[in-house]
Design an enzyme around this catalytic site. Structure first.
Site, PDB file in Angstrom:
ATOM      1  N   ASP A  12       0.868  -1.164   0.000  1.00 28.78           N
ATOM      2  CA  ASP A  12       0.000   0.000   0.000  1.00 28.78           C
ATOM      3  C   ASP A  12       0.915   1.226   0.000  1.00 28.78           C
ATOM      4  O   ASP A  12       2.108   1.129   0.316  1.00 28.78           O
ATOM      5  CB  ASP A  12      -0.900  -0.030   1.240  1.00 28.78           C
ATOM      6  N   ASP A  14      -0.104   5.109   0.927  1.00 31.13           N
ATOM      7  CA  ASP A  14      -0.310   6.114   1.963  1.00 31.13           C
ATOM      8  C   ASP A  14      -0.276   5.471   3.347  1.00 31.13           C
ATOM      9  O   ASP A  14      -1.094   4.606   3.661  1.00 31.13           O
ATOM     10  CB  ASP A  14      -1.648   6.819   1.755  1.00 31.13           C
TER      11      ASP A  14
END
Length: 238
Positions: A12, A14
């Site tokens: 991922d 953020d």
């Protein structure tokens, strides 16, 4: 951490590679509290709301789920809605404008531990991809000078173009593994959101690493993380 057991790592973005989750949190808070201020009887939006209803999800899903938690019904609208429109898509676009303004003004640097791990994996020839619900993954990676490490990026733009459901469904992670040519069981998923670790657990991946940036180690474990760390520096071999 024995990385030799795996062929690919799916990150991922953020909150895992870059601290842009904090920028997203502020943008969501600014947008929702401006909206709620015009509705009598509504309590302010909080960080607890972010983690419960918004974190890690595609933008419009986050708007929809938060509004449902408050019993607020708005028209869906379309992705082309102006940010001033009070529709699900309009509010989502309003939040996106706030995020992009902050990114352009302040820039972003990767977490040092995350950058170190990415550099280690690249040196060892481990395949890597970014899987993000955000439609801003490209600009964020470019701003953080990480683009060259990730030949595969499956973000909100790709998900919409290919009709892939967002997290907590596993489809975006499965698509990234497919593009890298690696079976899910040979991939590690690295996530900081409950919806993200749920996605990794649902996809049958070899390992789901939760990064606790505020959600809580117990919640990440309860929703699918098989290993939880507070910083990716902990996963480096040296």
């Amino acid at each position: 951490m024995d990385w030799s057991s795996y062929r690919a790592v799916l990150f991922d973005l953020d909150g895992v590679l870059t601290p842009t989750a904090e920028v997203h949190m502020r943008a969501w808070g600014r947008m929702f509290n401006d909206f709620l201020s015009g509705l009598p009887g509504q309590a302010p939006y909080t960080d607890e709301d972010y983690f419960a209803y918004v974190d890690g999800k595609p933008r419009y899903d986050g708007v929809r789920d938060f509004l449902a938690s408050r019993g607020i019904a708005l028209p869906e609208g379309t992705p082309e809605d102006a940010p001033s429109e009070e529709t699900v898509c309009g509010l989502g676009n309003r939040k996106n404008d706030a995020f992009n303004e902050t990114l352009a003004r302040d820039g972003v640097a990767p977490y040092p531990g995350s950058l170190g791990l990415v550099q280690d994996l690249a040196a060892d020839g481990v395949a890597m991809a970014v899987v993000s619900s955000s439609k801003n993954a490209g600009p964020v990676l470019a701003a953080a000078r990480l683009s060259d490490y990730f030949p595969v990026v499956v973000d909100g733009v790709v998900a919409r173009a290919e009709g892939l459901p967002g997290k907590p469904a596993p489809d975006t992670y499965l698509r990234a593994a497919q593009l890298l040519g690696v079976e899910p069981a040979q991939c590690v998923v690295v996530e900081d959101a409950i919806s993200g670790v749920q996605s990794g657990a649902a996809g049958g991946f070899g390992l789901v690493v939760g990064v606790d940036r505020g959600v809580g180690a117990e919640d990440l474990s309860a929703h699918g993380a098989t290993l939880v760390v507070t910083d990716l520096q902990e996963l480096r071999q040296s």
